[in-house]
Enzyme design. Structure first.
Site, PDB file in Angstrom:
ATOM      1  N   ASP A  99      18.656  47.823 -66.229  1.00  6.99           N
ATOM      2  CA  ASP A  99      18.824  48.213 -67.629  1.00  6.99           C
ATOM      3  C   ASP A  99      19.171  46.968 -68.456  1.00  6.99           C
ATOM      4  O   ASP A  99      20.089  46.219 -68.109  1.00  6.99           O
ATOM      5  CB  ASP A  99      19.979  49.230 -67.684  1.00  6.99           C
ATOM      6  CG  ASP A  99      20.123  49.910 -69.025  1.00  6.99           C
ATOM      7  OD1 ASP A  99      19.115  50.031 -69.746  1.00  6.99           O
ATOM      8  OD2 ASP A  99      21.246  50.344 -69.339  1.00  6.99           O
ATOM      9  N   HIS A 100      18.453  46.733 -69.525  1.00  5.15           N
ATOM     10  CA  HIS A 100      18.739  45.621 -70.447  1.00  5.15           C
ATOM     11  C   HIS A 100      18.806  44.244 -69.787  1.00  5.15           C
ATOM     12  O   HIS A 100      19.753  43.478 -70.031  1.00  5.15           O
ATOM     13  CB  HIS A 100      20.039  45.868 -71.236  1.00  5.15           C
ATOM     14  CG  HIS A 100      19.953  47.028 -72.169  1.00  5.15           C
ATOM     15  ND1 HIS A 100      19.224  46.999 -73.325  1.00  5.15           N
ATOM     16  CD2 HIS A 100      20.483  48.278 -72.089  1.00  5.15           C
ATOM     17  CE1 HIS A 100      19.306  48.169 -73.934  1.00  5.15           C
ATOM     18  NE2 HIS A 100      20.059  48.974 -73.200  1.00  5.15           N
ATOM     19  N   GLY A 118      26.535  53.815 -77.031  1.00  5.28           N
ATOM     20  CA  GLY A 118      27.976  54.041 -77.036  1.00  5.28           C
ATOM     21  C   GLY A 118      28.374  55.430 -77.510  1.00  5.28           C
ATOM     22  O   GLY A 118      27.526  56.303 -77.758  1.00  5.28           O
ATOM     23  N   HIS A 134      16.591  54.716 -75.646  1.00  2.30           N
ATOM     24  CA  HIS A 134      17.943  54.290 -75.247  1.00  2.30           C
ATOM     25  C   HIS A 134      18.948  55.022 -76.140  1.00  2.30           C
ATOM     26  O   HIS A 134      18.567  55.736 -77.066  1.00  2.30           O
ATOM     27  CB  HIS A 134      18.086  52.775 -75.428  1.00  2.30           C
ATOM     28  CG  HIS A 134      17.431  52.002 -74.331  1.00  2.30           C
ATOM     29  ND1 HIS A 134      18.133  51.263 -73.425  1.00  2.30           N
ATOM     30  CD2 HIS A 134      16.124  51.896 -73.980  1.00  2.30           C
ATOM     31  CE1 HIS A 134      17.294  50.718 -72.566  1.00  2.30           C
ATOM     32  NE2 HIS A 134      16.061  51.081 -72.879  1.00  2.30           N
ATOM     33  N   GLY A 135      20.224  54.814 -75.833  1.00  8.85           N
ATOM     34  CA  GLY A 135      21.278  55.317 -76.720  1.00  8.85           C
ATOM     35  C   GLY A 135      21.186  56.805 -76.973  1.00  8.85           C
ATOM     36  O   GLY A 135      21.391  57.259 -78.103  1.00  8.85           O
ATOM     37  N   SER A 148      22.886  59.482 -75.530  1.00  4.24           N
ATOM     38  CA  SER A 148      23.971  60.413 -75.206  1.00  4.24           C
ATOM     39  C   SER A 148      24.237  61.302 -76.412  1.00  4.24           C
ATOM     40  O   SER A 148      24.073  60.878 -77.558  1.00  4.24           O
ATOM     41  CB  SER A 148      25.245  59.646 -74.822  1.00  4.24           C
ATOM     42  OG  SER A 148      25.185  59.254 -73.463  1.00  4.24           O
ATOM     43  N   ASP A 162      24.253  57.297 -70.622  1.00  5.66           N
ATOM     44  CA  ASP A 162      25.374  56.677 -69.917  1.00  5.66           C
ATOM     45  C   ASP A 162      26.710  57.150 -70.496  1.00  5.66           C
ATOM     46  O   ASP A 162      27.587  57.621 -69.760  1.00  5.66           O
ATOM     47  CB  ASP A 162      25.264  55.144 -70.029  1.00  5.66           C
ATOM     48  CG  ASP A 162      26.343  54.433 -69.241  1.00  5.66           C
ATOM     49  OD1 ASP A 162      26.954  55.058 -68.352  1.00  5.66           O
ATOM     50  OD2 ASP A 162      26.586  53.248 -69.511  1.00  5.66           O
ATOM     51  N   SER A 163      26.859  57.074 -71.807  1.00  3.82           N
ATOM     52  CA  SER A 163      28.158  57.392 -72.417  1.00  3.82           C
ATOM     53  C   SER A 163      28.630  58.810 -72.094  1.00  3.82           C
ATOM     54  O   SER A 163      29.831  59.041 -71.909  1.00  3.82           O
ATOM     55  CB  SER A 163      28.084  57.209 -73.932  1.00  3.82           C
ATOM     56  OG  SER A 163      27.792  55.871 -74.242  1.00  3.82           O
TER      57      SER A 163
HETATM   58  P1  13P Z   1      24.268  55.876 -74.395  1.00  2.82           P
HETATM   59  O1  13P Z   1      25.357  54.909 -74.731  1.00  2.82           O
HETATM   60  O2  13P Z   1      23.899  56.710 -75.574  1.00  2.82           O
HETATM   61  O3  13P Z   1      24.611  56.724 -73.215  1.00  2.82           O
HETATM   62  O4  13P Z   1      22.959  55.027 -74.012  1.00  2.82           O
HETATM   63  C1  13P Z   1      22.809  54.479 -72.741  1.00  2.82           C
HETATM   64  C2  13P Z   1      21.678  53.507 -72.678  1.00  2.82           C
HETATM   65  O5  13P Z   1      20.830  53.419 -73.536  1.00  2.82           O
HETATM   66  C3  13P Z   1      21.625  52.635 -71.491  1.00  2.82           C
HETATM   67  O6  13P Z   1      20.610  51.696 -71.603  1.00  2.82           O
HETATM   68  O1  G3H Z   2      23.188  50.334 -72.791  1.00  2.00           O
HETATM   69  C1  G3H Z   2      24.054  49.991 -72.020  1.00  2.00           C
HETATM   70  C2  G3H Z   2      24.536  50.888 -70.941  1.00  2.00           C
HETATM   71  O2  G3H Z   2      25.323  51.925 -71.458  1.00  2.00           O
HETATM   72  C3  G3H Z   2      25.252  50.082 -69.896  1.00  2.00           C
HETATM   73  O3  G3H Z   2      26.501  49.731 -70.330  1.00  2.00           O
HETATM   74  O4  G3H Z   2      26.651  47.247 -70.125  1.00  2.00           O
HETATM   75  O5  G3H Z   2      28.700  48.671 -70.141  1.00  2.00           O
HETATM   76  O6  G3H Z   2      27.168  48.665 -68.157  1.00  2.00           O
HETATM   77  P1  G3H Z   2      27.300  48.481 -69.646  1.00  2.00           P
HETATM   78 ZN    ZN Z   3      20.218  50.993 -73.559  1.00  2.00          ZN
END
Ligand code: 13P
Ligand code: G3H
Ligand code: ZN
Length: 322
Positions: free
Chosen positions: A83-84, A182, A224-225, A227, A269-270
């Site tokens: 991821d990223h 986030g 992405h993002g 949540s 993720d969040s």
């Molecule tokens: P959230 O912070 O919305 O869960 O997004 C996670 C994400 O995009 C991880 O790459």
């Molecule tokens: O987009 C990022 C993900 O939520 C991963 O987060 O860099 O804190 O592991 P992190």
């Molecule tokens: Zn992301």
């Protein structure tokens, strides 16, 4: 089933009008919670590892945890994704180290620099049987160590996507249509409040998604993002000693709609972090004398599983698609 790339998953998801969940993994309980839910619901799943996760848990531990999950859940396809990724070296490390998919996120660079770096990763990845996600447009919030300040994000420009995909050869494309990383995705002044006083964020830009899809027929799009920051868990955190005022996410109904269109991968993720934290706080508040990590991590792991099951059934639509 062995570890797979996302190629087949995305083809089926695109044609079937659903999306595959991509959940970030950082420890054993998270891997177990996610894969137990996906296994029971016969859903494909993507386990993704950030640079921060590798720094926290170590590449080898994470790969071995995922290998264990594959052995325990032989009936579902599982992809292991970076991821990223922000450099060629990081992507190469993960490609050499057993990942089946990597993201090169050069979205903060110029269009030409984004193309050049993405192309370099694609060339290496494809000769090693690994697929590549790229990004055009930027999201607000924290992406690993990169913080995009409110107001500095930019929606993806649909007129750029054909050239970008053709010149890079990437396998999927993350776009910016108003999602954000986030638990604090929007400032209160960007939102309205409903009758319960809960912040309601501005709607996603489906016009941008539709125009991108029109220009890239059959091509898998990533969000992405994504949540939704369920208020039930924000309340749980705040009830048991936390302080997360005005945490707000993307309404699940909008993500469900995106999954029916060309969006094949939705990153979450969040919500997992929130569910774990809420449950651990509650556990400690109710059992102040307990100190065995197995006791408080058990409800946290169950909360991850319940959250992922909820997403598969209500947002992704991927149950029974393994
Ligand atoms: P959230 O912070 O919305 O869960 O997004 C996670 C994400 O995009 C991880 O790459
Ligand atoms: O987009 C990022 C993900 O939520 C991963 O987060 O860099 O804190 O592991 P992190
Ligand atoms: Zn992301």
């Amino acid at each position: 089933m062995a570890l797979v790339t996302t190629t087949e998953m995305f083809k089926k998801a695109y044609n079937g009008g659903y999306a595959v969940g991509a959940f970030n993994v950082n420890n054993m309980e998270i891997v177990q919670g996610i894969t137990e839910a996906a296994g029971e619901l016969k859903s494909p799943v993507i386990l993704q590892v950030s640079k921060g996760a590798r720094a926290y848990a170590n590449h080898t531990y994470l790969v071995k945890l995922v290998e264990a999950a594959i052995i325990e859940n032989p009936e579902i396809p599982i992809a292991l994704h970076l991821d990223h990724g922000d450099t060629f070296e990081l992507c190469k490390n993960c490609i050499d180290g057993g990942f089946t998919s990597v993201m090169i996120d050069a979205s903060s660079k110029s269009f030409e620099d984004n193309i050049a770096l993405t192309r370099q990763v694609v060339e290496y990845a494809h000769t090693h049987g690994v697929v590549v996600e790229a990004e055009l447009g930027t999201l607000e919030g924290v992406e690993d160590e990169v913080v995009v300040e409110a107001g500095q994000a930019s929606y993806t420009r649909p007129e750029e996507v054909e050239e970008f995909v053709t010149r890079t050869g990437c396998d999927s494309l993350a776009i910016a249509i108003g999602t954000s990383h986030g638990a604090y995705k929007f400032r209160p002044e960007q939102c309205t409040r409903n009758e319960e006083g809960i912040l309601v964020p501005p709607p996603l830009r489906f016009d941008v998604l539709e125009e991108v899809s029109r220009r890239l027929p059959g091509f898998p799009i990533v969000l992405h993002g994504s949540s939704s920051v369920p208020q039930e868990f924000v309340k749980m955190v705040n009830t048991y000693g936390g302080n997360m005022p005005d945490a707000v996410g993307i309404p699940e109904s909008q993500l469900r709609h995106a999954a029916e269109l060309s969006v094949c991968k939705i990153n979450i993720d969040s919500d997992i972090r929130l569910a774990m934290t809420g449950n651990i706080r509650k556990y400690f508040a109710e059992h102040p004398d307990h100190f065995d990590p197995r006791q408080y991590l058990k409800p946290a792991r169950q909360a991850v599983k319940d959250m992922v099951a909820h997403k598969i059934l209500n947002v992704l639509g991927s149950a029974g698609k393994a």
